[in-house]
Write a protein that holds these residues in place. Structure first.
Motif, PDB file in Angstrom:
ATOM      1  N   CYS A  48      -5.543  -2.543  -1.769  1.00  0.00           N
ATOM      2  CA  CYS A  48      -6.219  -1.649  -2.533  1.00  0.00           C
ATOM      3  C   CYS A  48      -6.995  -2.119  -3.670  1.00  0.00           C
ATOM      4  O   CYS A  48      -7.091  -3.317  -3.733  1.00  0.00           O
ATOM      5  N   GLU A  49      -7.570  -1.446  -4.351  1.00  0.00           N
ATOM      6  CA  GLU A  49      -8.260  -1.898  -5.347  1.00  0.00           C
ATOM      7  C   GLU A  49      -7.995  -2.710  -6.458  1.00  0.00           C
ATOM      8  O   GLU A  49      -8.620  -3.973  -6.681  1.00  0.00           O
ATOM      9  N   ASP A  50      -6.799  -2.691  -6.892  1.00  0.00           N
ATOM     10  CA  ASP A  50      -6.161  -3.593  -7.843  1.00  0.00           C
ATOM     11  C   ASP A  50      -4.853  -4.261  -7.338  1.00  0.00           C
ATOM     12  O   ASP A  50      -4.300  -5.081  -8.221  1.00  0.00           O
ATOM     13  N   GLY A  51      -4.706  -4.503  -6.039  1.00  0.00           N
ATOM     14  CA  GLY A  51      -3.796  -5.392  -5.581  1.00  0.00           C
ATOM     15  C   GLY A  51      -3.400  -4.923  -4.304  1.00  0.00           C
ATOM     16  O   GLY A  51      -4.285  -4.980  -3.240  1.00  0.00           O
ATOM     17  N   ILE A  52      -2.065  -4.793  -3.880  1.00  0.00           N
ATOM     18  CA  ILE A  52      -1.676  -4.611  -2.451  1.00  0.00           C
ATOM     19  C   ILE A  52      -0.596  -3.129  -2.454  1.00  0.00           C
ATOM     20  O   ILE A  52      -0.029  -3.075  -3.373  1.00  0.00           O
ATOM     21  N   HIS A  53      -0.666  -2.541  -1.453  1.00  0.00           N
ATOM     22  CA  HIS A  53      -0.346  -1.192  -1.433  1.00  0.00           C
ATOM     23  C   HIS A  53       0.835  -1.167  -0.192  1.00  0.00           C
ATOM     24  O   HIS A  53       0.538  -1.665   1.014  1.00  0.00           O
ATOM     25  N   ILE A  54       2.084  -0.947  -0.471  1.00  0.00           N
ATOM     26  CA  ILE A  54       3.268  -1.124   0.764  1.00  0.00           C
ATOM     27  C   ILE A  54       3.901   0.165   0.862  1.00  0.00           C
ATOM     28  O   ILE A  54       4.442   0.811  -0.096  1.00  0.00           O
ATOM     29  N   GLN A  55       3.916   0.559   1.889  1.00  0.00           N
ATOM     30  CA  GLN A  55       4.475   2.009   2.160  1.00  0.00           C
ATOM     31  C   GLN A  55       5.563   1.487   3.005  1.00  0.00           C
ATOM     32  O   GLN A  55       5.275   1.195   4.429  1.00  0.00           O
ATOM     33  N   SER A  56       6.902   1.767   2.827  1.00  0.00           N
ATOM     34  CA  SER A  56       7.998   1.476   3.669  1.00  0.00           C
ATOM     35  C   SER A  56       9.081   2.372   3.650  1.00  0.00           C
ATOM     36  O   SER A  56       9.361   3.000   2.741  1.00  0.00           O
ATOM     37  N   GLN A  57       9.618   2.511   4.952  1.00  0.00           N
ATOM     38  CA  GLN A  57      10.716   3.253   4.891  1.00  0.00           C
ATOM     39  C   GLN A  57      12.008   2.267   5.406  1.00  0.00           C
ATOM     40  O   GLN A  57      11.998   1.500   6.329  1.00  0.00           O
TER      41      GLN A  57
END
Length: 260
Positions: free
Chosen positions: A198-207
């Motif tokens: 993502c723009e300013d780093g890392i995006h994690i979506q987790s279940q």
């Protein structure tokens, strides 16, 4: 002779216990109302016990006819699904209020929203089955939205974390417990995990698995993913939803046990 004298006393005591049980049954609660709420902004730094007290005061101020336990130290019958870590936001928290009188669930929501602090908002309220499982025991999984805000010159990438997650059947991390620090494999606790830049780093979506039997802290997941890399980051975590396990897999708690 002594035993003969004690027999009537024992029978009287047993009768008194039965009478107390009967009285408690007669005083049984009227409704079980479940609520879904948010916890965002500065209030996310308020711990779980203080959040419970906050709601207990709000329920009193709002005039909700909450039921109380019996005994020498009665307490309001208010229950929460799963404690939320300090500093973690949420758009999918759950609680239950046991009432002593009939009241429309919508009225409970409206009254509480008028007195609750900023950042906590009741999104929905509904009646649930009286004899169902406890709210805490229902929780089996949760969705987390995690953002790693990286420093300007940090070279850590989403692709590196994807590789770390998929390179083996295990994902081991050191965890501190009652018996000291030991390695644990958290891979079986991850139901799904999507990692993107993502723009300013890392995006994690987790279940992940969550609840009283098995529970994966999202910060431990991040620690396991970046353990091989030296990096400086800020973590922002939001719990999006909680699930129970039904016949058709995991289903959101707000779809479960509703009174039609």
């Amino acid at each position: 002779m002594k035993e003969q004298r004690q027999q009537p006393l024992r029978q009287t005591a047993e009768k008194n216990v039965q009478d107390v049980v009967q009285v408690d049954l007669e005083r049984d609660y009227v409704m079980k109302i479940r609520l879904k709420f948010t916890k965002q902004g500065p209030v996310k730094y308020v711990g779980h016990l203080d959040t419970m007290r906050l709601f207990q005061r709000a329920i009193k101020v709002a005039g909700i006819p909450v039921a109380y336990s019996q005994g020498f130290s009665p307490h309001s019958l208010v229950y929460f699904a799963l404690p939320l870590g300090v500093g973690v936001s949420s758009t999918g928290e759950y609680m239950e209020i046991i009432t002593a009188e009939d009241i429309a669930p919508e009225s409970v929501m409206d009254r509480l929203n008028k007195v609750l602090v900023g950042g906590i908002c009741i999104l929905e309220s509904w009646q649930v089955e009286d004899k169902g499982d406890s709210l805490m025991s229902l929780v089996a999984a949760a969705d987390y939205d995690i953002r790693l805000v990286l420093k300007e010159n940090d070279s850590l990438s989403a692709e590196q974390l994807k590789k770390r997650l998929s390179c083996s059947d295990e994902l081991t991390v050191m965890k501190k417990g009652k018996k000291g620090i030991k390695p644990i494999d958290i891979k079986p606790l991850i139901l799904s995990c999507n990692i993107v830049a993502c723009e300013d780093g890392i995006h994690i979506q987790s279940q992940v698995l969550a609840g009283s039997s098995q529970n994966l802290n999202p910060e431990l997941l991040v620690k396991a993913l970046i353990e091989e890399y030296t990096t400086d980051y800020e973590i922002q975590v939001t719990r999006k939803e909680m699930y129970t396990e039904g016949h058709q897999g995991y289903q959101a708690i707000d779809t479960f046990d509703r009174v039609q």
